[in-house]
Scaffold this motif. Structure first.
Motif, short mmCIF file in Angstrom:
data_model
loop_
_atom_site.label_atom_id
_atom_site.label_comp_id
_atom_site.label_asym_id
_atom_site.label_seq_id
_atom_site.Cartn_x
_atom_site.Cartn_y
_atom_site.Cartn_z
N LEU A 77 0.82 -1.22 0.00
CA LEU A 77 0.00 0.00 0.00
C LEU A 77 0.85 1.27 0.00
CD1 LEU A 77 -2.69 -1.13 2.60
CD2 LEU A 77 -2.98 -0.91 0.12
N ARG A 78 2.18 1.09 0.09
CA ARG A 78 3.14 2.22 0.08
C ARG A 78 2.90 3.18 1.25
NH1 ARG A 78 7.48 1.10 -2.53
NH2 ARG A 78 7.94 3.27 -2.88
N THR A 79 2.55 2.64 2.41
CA THR A 79 2.37 3.49 3.59
C THR A 79 3.74 3.82 4.17
OG1 THR A 79 2.17 1.63 5.11
CG2 THR A 79 0.14 2.45 4.11
N HIS A 80 3.81 4.87 4.94
CA HIS A 80 5.06 5.31 5.54
C HIS A 80 5.41 4.51 6.79
CE1 HIS A 80 5.05 8.65 2.81
NE2 HIS A 80 3.85 9.00 3.22
N SER A 81 4.37 3.98 7.45
CA SER A 81 4.62 3.28 8.70
C SER A 81 3.43 2.40 9.08
CB SER A 81 4.89 4.28 9.83
OG SER A 81 3.76 5.09 10.05
N ILE A 82 3.66 1.60 10.09
CA ILE A 82 2.59 0.82 10.73
C ILE A 82 2.48 1.35 12.15
CG2 ILE A 82 1.80 -1.45 11.46
CD1 ILE A 82 3.63 -2.63 9.26
N VAL A 83 1.27 1.68 12.56
CA VAL A 83 1.04 2.23 13.89
C VAL A 83 0.19 1.23 14.67
CG1 VAL A 83 0.08 4.16 15.19
CG2 VAL A 83 1.11 4.56 12.95
N PHE A 84 0.56 1.00 15.93
CA PHE A 84 -0.14 0.04 16.77
C PHE A 84 -0.48 0.71 18.08
CE2 PHE A 84 -0.62 -4.66 16.83
CZ PHE A 84 -1.25 -4.78 18.05
N HIS A 85 -1.73 0.59 18.50
CA HIS A 85 -2.19 1.15 19.78
C HIS A 85 -2.55 -0.02 20.69
CE1 HIS A 85 -3.10 5.20 17.95
NE2 HIS A 85 -3.01 4.43 16.89
N THR A 86 -2.06 0.00 21.92
CA THR A 86 -2.38 -1.08 22.85
C THR A 86 -2.37 -0.57 24.30
OG1 THR A 86 -1.81 -3.31 23.59
CG2 THR A 86 0.02 -1.87 23.03
N GLN A 87 -3.16 -1.20 25.13
CA GLN A 87 -3.11 -0.94 26.56
C GLN A 87 -2.41 -2.08 27.29
OE1 GLN A 87 -7.29 -0.09 27.49
NE2 GLN A 87 -6.72 2.03 27.82
N SER A 88 -2.03 -3.09 26.55
CA SER A 88 -1.40 -4.28 27.13
C SER A 88 0.11 -4.06 27.29
CB SER A 88 -1.65 -5.49 26.23
OG SER A 88 -0.81 -6.55 26.58
N ARG A 89 0.58 -4.14 28.53
CA ARG A 89 2.02 -4.00 28.77
C ARG A 89 2.78 -5.19 28.17
NH1 ARG A 89 3.16 0.46 31.23
NH2 ARG A 89 1.74 1.37 32.72
N ALA A 90 2.19 -6.38 28.19
CA ALA A 90 2.84 -7.56 27.61
C ALA A 90 3.02 -7.37 26.11
CB ALA A 90 2.04 -8.82 27.91
N LEU A 91 1.99 -6.88 25.44
CA LEU A 91 2.09 -6.64 24.01
C LEU A 91 3.07 -5.51 23.73
CD1 LEU A 91 1.23 -7.43 21.21
CD2 LEU A 91 -0.79 -6.01 21.46
N SER A 92 3.13 -4.54 24.59
CA SER A 92 4.11 -3.45 24.45
C SER A 92 5.53 -4.02 24.46
CB SER A 92 3.96 -2.43 25.58
OG SER A 92 2.74 -1.77 25.48
N ARG A 93 5.79 -4.94 25.37
CA ARG A 93 7.12 -5.57 25.43
C ARG A 93 7.40 -6.35 24.15
NH1 ARG A 93 5.39 -6.14 30.75
NH2 ARG A 93 4.70 -8.27 30.44
#
Length: 121
Positions: A77-93
């Motif tokens: 799709l030629r996007t500049h980035s992938i953005v991820f939103h999470t409230q999970s500290r485990a997923l953050s790690r």
């Protein structure tokens, strides 16, 4: 990775957060502003935003296996980035172990991570 039917949206209910967030995600999928995708029992809601491909939410045991497909989609799709939103500290790690960099914590308490797409690879 396949586009899942909106009836499968129940598979991301826990990841969606509040009932209001779930209703908003459902509306985005039903109106075509976002897609529900599935790969090996991992469900993700994806949306194109002005700053890239946004992983609205994800749920399932195989996030690691769906991740390369999301990156390929972002490149296609030629996007500049992938953005991820999470409230999970485990997923953050987990995200920080890959090419996702912590960007901020938004006003709703979500940790925002971004992976810049490198088109040289």
């Amino acid at each position: 990775m396949r586009i899942a039917h909106s009836s499968e949206l129940v598979n991301i209910r826990a990841a969606a957060g509040s009932s209001a967030d779930y209703a908003s995600i459902k509306d985005e999928i039903e109106t075509g502003r976002a897609l529900l995708v599935e790969y090996q029992h991992c469900y993700c809601v994806l949306r194109i935003d002005s700053d890239g491909l946004c992983v609205v939410c994800a749920q399932g045991k195989n996030l690691r296996t769906i991740a390369p497909y999301i990156v390929r989609l972002a490149k296609r799709l030629r996007t500049h980035s992938i953005v991820f939103h999470t409230q999970s500290r485990a997923l953050s790690r987990l995200l920080s172990r890959y090419n996702f960099q912590y960007e901020m914590t938004d006003t709703s308490g979500y940790f925002v991570y971004r992976m810049v797409i490198n088109y040289g690879q």
